[in-house]
Design a protein around this motif. Structure first.
Motif, PDB file in Angstrom:
ATOM      1  N   ALA C 163      98.842  37.169 109.553  1.00 18.71           N
ATOM      2  CA  ALA C 163      98.518  37.670 108.214  1.00 18.71           C
ATOM      3  C   ALA C 163      99.569  37.216 107.208  1.00 18.71           C
ATOM      4  O   ALA C 163      99.246  36.720 106.120  1.00 18.71           O
ATOM      5  CB  ALA C 163      98.418  39.196 108.237  1.00 18.71           C
ATOM      6  N   ILE C 167      99.071  34.852 103.880  1.00 23.58           N
ATOM      7  CA  ILE C 167      99.376  35.404 102.558  1.00 23.58           C
ATOM      8  C   ILE C 167     100.494  34.621 101.876  1.00 23.58           C
ATOM      9  O   ILE C 167     100.396  34.238 100.711  1.00 23.58           O
ATOM     10  CB  ILE C 167      99.756  36.895 102.691  1.00 23.58           C
ATOM     11  CG1 ILE C 167      98.534  37.696 103.161  1.00 23.58           C
ATOM     12  CG2 ILE C 167     100.313  37.451 101.385  1.00 23.58           C
ATOM     13  CD1 ILE C 167      98.860  39.083 103.680  1.00 23.58           C
ATOM     14  N   LEU C 174      95.513  40.232 100.774  1.00 28.37           N
ATOM     15  CA  LEU C 174      95.317  41.241 101.811  1.00 28.37           C
ATOM     16  C   LEU C 174      94.407  42.318 101.252  1.00 28.37           C
ATOM     17  O   LEU C 174      94.767  42.999 100.288  1.00 28.37           O
ATOM     18  CB  LEU C 174      96.667  41.843 102.194  1.00 28.37           C
ATOM     19  CG  LEU C 174      96.677  42.921 103.269  1.00 28.37           C
ATOM     20  CD1 LEU C 174      96.281  42.353 104.627  1.00 28.37           C
ATOM     21  CD2 LEU C 174      98.063  43.561 103.356  1.00 28.37           C
ATOM     22  N   THR C 190      92.171  39.562 105.553  1.00 30.85           N
ATOM     23  CA  THR C 190      92.639  38.738 104.449  1.00 30.85           C
ATOM     24  C   THR C 190      91.496  37.919 103.860  1.00 30.85           C
ATOM     25  O   THR C 190      90.531  37.579 104.541  1.00 30.85           O
ATOM     26  CB  THR C 190      93.751  37.783 104.916  1.00 30.85           C
ATOM     27  OG1 THR C 190      93.194  36.838 105.840  1.00 30.85           O
ATOM     28  CG2 THR C 190      94.894  38.532 105.576  1.00 30.85           C
ATOM     29  N   HIS C 197      86.742  39.905 103.159  1.00 25.96           N
ATOM     30  CA  HIS C 197      87.627  39.167 104.063  1.00 25.96           C
ATOM     31  C   HIS C 197      86.974  37.877 104.537  1.00 25.96           C
ATOM     32  O   HIS C 197      85.766  37.813 104.758  1.00 25.96           O
ATOM     33  CB  HIS C 197      88.090  39.998 105.266  1.00 25.96           C
ATOM     34  CG  HIS C 197      87.001  40.514 106.153  1.00 25.96           C
ATOM     35  ND1 HIS C 197      85.746  40.814 105.721  1.00 25.96           N
ATOM     36  CD2 HIS C 197      86.998  40.800 107.482  1.00 25.96           C
ATOM     37  CE1 HIS C 197      85.009  41.263 106.731  1.00 25.96           C
ATOM     38  NE2 HIS C 197      85.737  41.255 107.801  1.00 25.96           N
TER      39      HIS C 197
END
Lengths: 308, 308, 308, 308
Positions: C163, C167, C174, C190, C197
């Motif tokens: 993640a 990001i 997120l 994400t 997502h």
């Protein structure tokens, strides 16, 4: 006496092949037989009887007859006596006149259409079969997913006469009516069973048909049916999706290739099924546009003017 | 004789206030009365009768009695004679025993529950009224949008006995059944009207209730009902949304605060409504898990073990 | 840099024909090509790109790679530099490595799966065409009516690492996360675009796939999809219909014939689409069973244990 | 440059209270603030930003301005330069001019409406909250269950000019267009993100608004929205439920009390989200009635004539 439910409707169509394609590929009925006269028999998925619709090629569209079923064989003799006692002629129809149909009696409604009563229709089973069936007909099959023939609306010069005949002679129940300021009945919705209406009658020329209606399982299926009709490219849509005030259903109207009006709808309430006991819903004439088409609250003139 | 449809179910609940809240705010019934004994009466939107459900506070959950309606007053005497001829005691219940209810007869089913037949229930009209009504109850009102009480499933040590009684004595029709390899009946779904079933019976301890079921207009409403129950936070969900093979409905199961099992569902087909004439769908026992829960094709053990 | 949306997923399947039939006749994709290696290319109705799914026959099921698209050709070089700056090796993939695909860069996510970025995919148009199209694909066509490939969920031993990589390096946002009592991230959802997502990551063995997910237009279509799968008879249903707390969607899970988990769902909200600005929804671990399966509020152990 | 999505629309209404009631109790927005000028701020359930709609009381209905969001603060300066380079004046708008809004730039579209770009809107969270939320807003709350503000349609004397400006200067994408036999553009549907359109432009008087549109989760919700509007009794329905050929959505049109046209719809496809790369769907003018209203295949004259 116990008239128990609508059996089938026999329609005239001007092109048999085109009509058959419409009722199979657009409406979604299954073809269940052809007889020696070339008539086509059709049934919906959720009815065990041999047919709910007969198509006969003719020069004009319109209704040949509508047949209702009685609960016991003996009800036929009782009904015959009751109709004759009203001063209306009754003739016998031999078994086999329609494929899979037992003996019937036939007479003419005050509004001029032929009505039949019969006890027997051959059983062919539900579309998904009678042993360990899947609960849904296959999604790949053509047409809207109609479940059953539900009702018909007849035209008549004096709708109240036909409604009274059905209620007084055949023990139908009145579930909704439209009344004029003077209290006279403009249109009536009558039922012999638990559905909201089996046979309705509205102003128009005697002997003619306003529409026949098929049920759908879900409001989404009503919208899905419009998509299917547009895809078919051959179906003439008339009205909807909209909602009736009368009966509360979500509905669309369209025409078969001969011009007979069809309805598919979802969501009618169940009327009581107890003769003589249900107070009807009353629509005052000035409120009826909302009763006819709740969303628009207007009735397009052509909607009642066009019949077959 | 004409038993015509389910009238109402009288239930025992352990906390009257909690139960009333459940049936009004979660299921979506309207409260229509309270009597001198403190019993609460409730009705769904699309039924004119005074009530379809009575709640009585007691130490245990379970069924008090189920009442069916007959078409004519005279049917009560005919039914009384037929039940007695079967060797089953019948007692009279005076009008007013339940609020708004006419005189009834009462007897015990072979599976031990009390059944009543009556002709009269006061009419209070549909939830949307009887004059120029809107076709839908307001969206702001609490609870799922159930339209009517539809059926109940009773437990019995010998389900076939109760089914036979209903069919042979009260002219019910058999719409579906589950049979063992030796041909004996494990469970039966019977109807006195046009719906797929009014009263079903499955294996379990005599005198007990498996569930009561309410109808919804649309498959979307079934999912919507789950949302409403989860929002309420007080409802114990049991199973679904899934689809029954039997009857083909989209369905969920949950419990009222006393532990009585409820079902809300959409999409039952209309059985024939003609006594003695509908061949039933047959489920072989080994296929029944699919018949019970079509999506999962397994039956959770607790589903049949828990009754009230 | 602008990673803009999911491009396609390349899957391993153990029987190419069986898998192709599944994705066409059950899921409802259209086959759009086959390449010299025998790989099958598929696309959903509402996406113009050449494919959203590639099937490659292999000894094991699982994920080959997932490809995301970037907004400008120059973004590829920028992304390559950023990934390398993170200490992760990047290799170039020549145009044509996948049918209709332009040059790509490839690298390994912290959780062990291969990710690619590319700018070009040939355009083949929507399923209904690019000139005066009908708004819906024909109802007769096989399979559920999925509209597009929506997202995938990867397994990883340390989900937070993947993640964070997405990001910090690729400017993903997120939208939701599950956190342990000590504040550490258990699972992350994400997005690089406006959907809720595009890529999620949950605990599991590195290099493996939890599921790929396709969108449906309506909640009714989710139920309809279950019917279609049951009719097909070949599809192994796993879970649902139910509702996720995370993302709020109505959903079902099932497996392709090789064992790769599929999801079809309706109703995700649109996250903001503005890098760095959306506060995420936070799920505390103890509340996550409700976040995973809102209706049941339990997570079946097998749901996270089984990956491919 | 990255214009990323529609931020909010600022509308003029003739009666602030009536308009607020309409957008809360019929459309289903939540009121999120009032400023010193008496303006009312509203937001839909599935958007975290402070507002998607501002209502200002005035003598006439119509559009004050529409604000789009950019991905990075630096995009504002880049956009300002690009718009000025096109010969269009740009003015700065200080933070706080609208409640919760950061600094913006403002300019006039070729079709005469004011457009703003901004980077910051305060975050207030989703309607269901940001910690362990339920996936659905409560069913008891008033109004249709709109999820988000989706797009607007502006009127313009030369629609092609505005479309070109958006595409060439602000990097919007063209997803569908209607072209005359001579190839000139009659109407254009443009997007800056992944949705099918954020801003469309059709023939009409400069400076005016055709409609603003909100999304719904499901086709059933579209029909449910009509019920809610009819129940409210105050909403003027215009058209539908029907289906657009353009975008493929199921839709209804109605008016707020000031006469501003609203749309709620379900089912738009996701366009590509990659600048410069999506070939648009092309509608020939003679096919456009089907593109506008697929079910009816006619465009009521009033539909394009009435703007605010």
């Amino acid at each position: 006496m116990a008239v128990s439910r609508i059996g089938y409707i026999s329609l005239y169509v001007t092109n048999l092949d085109a009509a058959r394609r419409h009722y199979v590929e657009v409406v979604g009925l299954r073809e269940t037989g052809r007889d020696a006269h070339g008539r086509v028999y059709l049934q919906a998925a959720d009815n065990q009887d041999h047919h709910c619709l007969i198509l006969t090629e003719a020069l004009h569209a319109g209704i040949d007859h509508v047949a209702f079923k009685v609960g016991e064989v003996e009800d036929l003799a009782e009904a015959q006596a009751a109709v004759r006692a009203r001063g209306i002629a009754v003739r016998g129809v031999p078994a086999g006149d329609a494929l899979g149909a037992g003996a019937a009696i036939a007479f003419t409604l005050p509004s001029g259409q032929e009505m039949r009563l019969l006890h027997h229709l051959d059983k062919i089973g539900y579309a998904t079969g009678m042993r360990n069936p899947n609960p849904v007909p296959p999604h790949g099959k053509p047409g809207a997913r109609v479940t059953h023939l539900d009702h018909l609306l007849l035209a008549g010069e004096r709708p109240a006469d036909t409604a009274q005949f059905l209620i007084e002679v055949l023990d139908f129940n009145l579930s909704e009516q439209v009344v004029a300021p003077d209290g006279s009945v403009i249109a009536a919705f009558t039922t012999c069973g638990h559905t909201m209406h089996d046979l309705a009658i509205a102003p128009g020329p005697n002997g003619h048909l306003h529409h026949i209606a098929f049920g759908l399982e879900s409001r989404s299926d009503v919208i899905g049916a419009v998509d299917i009709m547009k895809e078919a490219g051959t179906t003439l849509m008339e009205y909807g999706p909209t909602r009736h005030g009368v009966s509360g259903v979500t509905t669309i109207y369209f025409f078969d290739p001969a011009g007979n009006r069809n309805e598919v709808y979802n969501g009618a309430y169940q009327a009581g099924g107890v003769p003589g006991l249900i107070p009807p819903i009353v629509w005052q004439a000035q409120e009826f546009p909302r009763g006819a088409f709740y969303y628009e609250s207007v009735v397009p003139e052509s909607f009642f003017a066009e019949v077959t």
